[in-house]
Design an enzyme around this catalytic site. Structure first.
Site, PDB file in Angstrom:
ATOM      1  N   HIS A 189       1.454  -7.722   0.554  1.00 31.15           N
ATOM      2  CA  HIS A 189       0.657  -6.244   0.034  1.00 31.15           C
ATOM      3  C   HIS A 189       0.370  -4.910  -0.354  1.00 31.15           C
ATOM      4  O   HIS A 189      -0.607  -4.852  -0.444  1.00 31.15           O
ATOM      5  CB  HIS A 189       0.194  -6.294   1.696  1.00 31.15           C
ATOM      6  CG  HIS A 189      -2.039  -6.353   2.202  1.00 31.15           C
ATOM      7  ND1 HIS A 189      -2.086  -5.248   2.520  1.00 31.15           N
ATOM      8  CD2 HIS A 189      -2.536  -7.082   1.608  1.00 31.15           C
ATOM      9  CE1 HIS A 189      -3.488  -5.090   2.439  1.00 31.15           C
ATOM     10  NE2 HIS A 189      -3.514  -6.486   1.796  1.00 31.15           N
ATOM     11  N   LYS A 191       0.455  -2.401  -2.937  1.00 31.23           N
ATOM     12  CA  LYS A 191      -1.057  -1.926  -4.191  1.00 31.23           C
ATOM     13  C   LYS A 191       0.055  -0.698  -4.733  1.00 31.23           C
ATOM     14  O   LYS A 191      -0.506   0.506  -4.289  1.00 31.23           O
ATOM     15  CB  LYS A 191      -2.129  -2.071  -3.690  1.00 31.23           C
ATOM     16  CG  LYS A 191      -2.391  -3.327  -3.186  1.00 31.23           C
ATOM     17  CD  LYS A 191      -4.000  -3.003  -2.391  1.00 31.23           C
ATOM     18  CE  LYS A 191      -4.176  -3.626  -1.175  1.00 31.23           C
ATOM     19  NZ  LYS A 191      -3.639  -4.863  -0.560  1.00 31.23           N
ATOM     20  N   ASP A 196       5.038   6.018 -16.553  1.00 25.68           N
ATOM     21  CA  ASP A 196       5.889   6.885 -16.821  1.00 25.68           C
ATOM     22  C   ASP A 196       6.946   7.415 -15.844  1.00 25.68           C
ATOM     23  O   ASP A 196       7.196   8.593 -16.295  1.00 25.68           O
ATOM     24  CB  ASP A 196       5.689   7.548 -18.126  1.00 25.68           C
ATOM     25  CG  ASP A 196       5.331   7.419 -19.536  1.00 25.68           C
ATOM     26  OD1 ASP A 196       5.555   6.097 -19.707  1.00 25.68           O
ATOM     27  OD2 ASP A 196       4.594   7.846 -19.579  1.00 25.68           O
ATOM     28  N   HIS A 441     -12.724  -1.179   3.334  1.00 25.95           N
ATOM     29  CA  HIS A 441     -11.557  -2.038   2.985  1.00 25.95           C
ATOM     30  C   HIS A 441     -10.345  -0.874   2.977  1.00 25.95           C
ATOM     31  O   HIS A 441      -9.389  -0.964   2.807  1.00 25.95           O
ATOM     32  CB  HIS A 441     -11.575  -2.662   1.918  1.00 25.95           C
ATOM     33  CG  HIS A 441     -10.652  -3.527   1.274  1.00 25.95           C
ATOM     34  ND1 HIS A 441      -9.694  -2.588   0.761  1.00 25.95           N
ATOM     35  CD2 HIS A 441      -9.990  -4.355   2.272  1.00 25.95           C
ATOM     36  CE1 HIS A 441      -8.358  -3.777   0.229  1.00 25.95           C
ATOM     37  NE2 HIS A 441      -8.795  -4.986   1.144  1.00 25.95           N
ATOM     38  N   LYS A 443      -7.633   1.713   4.390  1.00 29.12           N
ATOM     39  CA  LYS A 443      -6.679   1.780   5.313  1.00 29.12           C
ATOM     40  C   LYS A 443      -5.792   3.577   5.375  1.00 29.12           C
ATOM     41  O   LYS A 443      -5.021   4.101   4.427  1.00 29.12           O
ATOM     42  CB  LYS A 443      -5.459   1.298   5.141  1.00 29.12           C
ATOM     43  CG  LYS A 443      -6.190  -0.329   4.887  1.00 29.12           C
ATOM     44  CD  LYS A 443      -5.263  -0.963   3.408  1.00 29.12           C
ATOM     45  CE  LYS A 443      -6.134  -2.230   2.921  1.00 29.12           C
ATOM     46  NZ  LYS A 443      -7.029  -3.370   3.954  1.00 29.12           N
ATOM     47  N   ASP A 448      -3.901  15.297  13.243  1.00 27.90           N
ATOM     48  CA  ASP A 448      -4.170  16.782  13.854  1.00 27.90           C
ATOM     49  C   ASP A 448      -4.863  17.550  12.722  1.00 27.90           C
ATOM     50  O   ASP A 448      -4.814  18.268  12.405  1.00 27.90           O
ATOM     51  CB  ASP A 448      -2.920  17.219  14.099  1.00 27.90           C
ATOM     52  CG  ASP A 448      -2.234  17.093  15.802  1.00 27.90           C
ATOM     53  OD1 ASP A 448      -3.304  16.693  16.570  1.00 27.90           O
ATOM     54  OD2 ASP A 448      -1.071  16.777  15.526  1.00 27.90           O
TER      55      ASP A 448
END
Length: 545
Positions: A189, A191, A196, A441, A443, A448
């Site tokens: 999962h 991504k 470079d 979608h 996450k 704090d």
């Protein structure tokens, strides 16, 4: 206390078999047997797989020269910029691909064959034409029906594509689901896109129109981070770990009935160039020209937050792991950040299935004085009703325990945000495609009002124990404080707050057109959707969500 994420986790592993069935079930038997026989097919073994690693760009590299002054001014730190808007996230990827002169490494769970997906394919091939080495690592779950496209792209001498934890049966994948469940149920999962070995993008977005605000039907509210500096090298090392692992197979390793000729590749390139021109002339292409990343001369014109960091990711061996541990899994590292939280914790997770132990843990944070705010999808906004079925079991306990719980609205995209974060001034509202439905979608986590964690990790059993994930901690006090402030100021415009009425039943409160509204059942849903999801909540196996 022991980490609540550290728990034994196992799945039954079905094996290939054959047996006799009564004649009355002959048709069903043939279907099942066909699938199981197909599942007995094995992954290829007789193929060449040459290890490769991140390339160190030389001192004359364009991106190195462009960034060197910034990097010298911020030794031992990396620069971070959040990518909240889908359009900016897409332009940033295209800009990096166009800027690369040595290497491009891309690692994704989903890659759609649509406007944005095709545009990125085209630009990657253009980079390969310039001599850039391009490595693309895709989870194999989403590649069904795309093998020919992948093979054509892979045929470029400067491009190699590998698929992670692949299906042995390229055309009839149901057999693998049935006969090799334990393995196939584990997915990559992560991504990332790294140019470079010095600039990287990581976060929640896959490649597809709905992730980049280019789809008229649904738009995913998402979050990425664009990062420059040493962290890019760490992301590259993570990529190499997956790329060279035993679970990554070259797309060329499989046997194909259709042989590809040079003429096929030429025709594909011509079609790809046609797609690119159509994308440039599209309404979305016109919209992208409004964004800073499109018009600026150098990436250094962007505002970055400079910070130390901690990159956390699952080991690729999670494919066969049966236990969650801090040595091999991301989840315990994420909880370490929560353990240290003293005042304020914000959790944004589209798929949120906390389970009994983690629900108790969140309530314990509240008991010791931490303000806990959680944003997840409402039933109508959730694109996976089964996940909502698992989540809804814990709502009453969370709210009763003092956790502030909010559910994202399916019409949240109608809320226009005009504040310019950098200048604090109201700016001209940008034109956008405007999807008819919104879904969360993103996450990310805020600790704090100081630290952020952005990545691909959902707070559910699948991210904890089944799918591999990646994310990074870094300090950004100014941004974290703005996030906390905007959460309180805007949350009822984009979400419902869940509370308990006098009878202890859930109620949903929101604002529309300046008016406070209260609902006593899942808002904006049909009777059937509520009934079917409620039924699933009784039977759904939580560990699979």
């Amino acid at each position: 206390m022991p980490h609540v994420f550290e728990q034994t986790f196992s799945l039954s592993n079905m094996t290939c078999f054959s047996s006799q069935w009564p004649s009355t079930l002959r048709s069903l038997a043939l279907l099942v047997m066909f699938s199981l026989l197909a599942a007995c097919s094995s992954l290829p073994t007789d193929f060449e797989k040459v290890p490769s690693y991140a390339l160190e760009a030389d001192s004359e590299n364009h991106l190195i020269l462009e960034l060197q002054e910034l990097l010298n001014e911020n030794p031992e730190k990396s620069g971070f910029r959040t990518l909240e808007l889908g359009e900016e996230a897409f332009v940033s990827r295209i800009r990096l691909i166009d800027s690369a002169s040595t290497s491009l490494d891309l690692q994704y769970y989903i890659w759609h064959d649509d406007l944005t997906g095709r545009t990125m394919h085209n630009q990657l091939l253009a980079a390969a034409d310039r001599g850039v080495r391009v490595r693309i690592l895709l989870d194999d779950l989403d590649t069904a029906g795309k093998d020919r496209i992948l093979r054509l792209i892979d045929s470029h001498p400067n491009v190699e594509i590998r698929v992670f934890n692949p299906f042995a049966n390229r055309a009839r994948r149901l057999g693998d689901f049935i006969g090799d469940t334990h393995r196939i149920n584990r997915r990559m999962h992560n991504k990332t896109l790294t140019a470079d070995n010095i600039v990287t993008i990581f976060g929640g977005r896959n490649i597809g129109d709905e992730y980049f605000s280019a789809d008229t039907n649904v738009g995913f509210g998402d979050m990425d981070a664009l990062a420059i500096g040493p962290i890019a090298g760490e992301v590259s090392a993570q990529f190499d770990l997956y790329w060279n692992s035993e679970w990554a197979y070259p797309i060329a390793a499989f046997e194909w009935k259709e042989l590809l000729e040079q003429a096929d590749f030429k025709a594909f390139r011509e079609k790809s160039d046609q797609y690119l021109e159509e994308a440039r002339q599209s309404a979305y292409g016109d919209i992208l020209r409004q964004y800073e990343m499109t018009t600026m001369k150098s990436i250094t014109e962007l505002k970055f937050v400079w910070s130390t960091w901690l990159l956390a990711y699952d080991q690729p061996s999670k494919v066969e792991a049966n236990k969650v541990s801090a040595e091999t899994h991301l989840a315990p590292k994420l909880q370490m950040g929560m353990d240290k939280t003293q005042r304020d914790l914000i959790i944004v997770s589209p798929y949120f299935v906390p389970g009994d132990e983690f629900t108790g843990y969140l309530v314990s944070l509240v008991d010791r004085g931490v303000r806990v705010r959680i944003l997840t999808n409402s039933l109508q906004a959730n694109d996976v009703s089964m996940v909502h079925a698992g989540y809804m079991r814990y709502r009453e306990d969370l709210v009763a325990g003092g956790v502030e719980l909010f559910e994202f609205k399916a019409d949240a995209n109608k809320v226009v945000r005009k504040e310019n974060r950098e200048s604090g001034e109201e700016n001209k509202e940008k034109r956008r495609i405007g999807a008819s439905k919104a879904s969360l979608h993103a996450k990310f986590f805020s600790f704090d009002e100081t630290y952020l964690f952005i990545g691909s990790f959902n707070l559910d059993g699948r991210s904890v124990a089944l799918n591999s994930e990646l994310g990074a901690y870094y300090a950004s006090p100014e941004e974290a404080k703005i996030l906390s402030q905007e959460f309180d100021e805007m949350i009822l415009q984009i979400a419902y707050q869940l509370t308990l009425d006098e009878s202890g039943d859930l109620q949903w409160t929101t604002e529309r057109n300046g008016e406070e509204l209260v609902f006593f059942k899942e808002p904006d849903t049909t009777w059937w959707k509520r009934f079917s999801t409620g039924f699933l909540s009784i039977i759904v196996p939580e560990s699979q969500l």
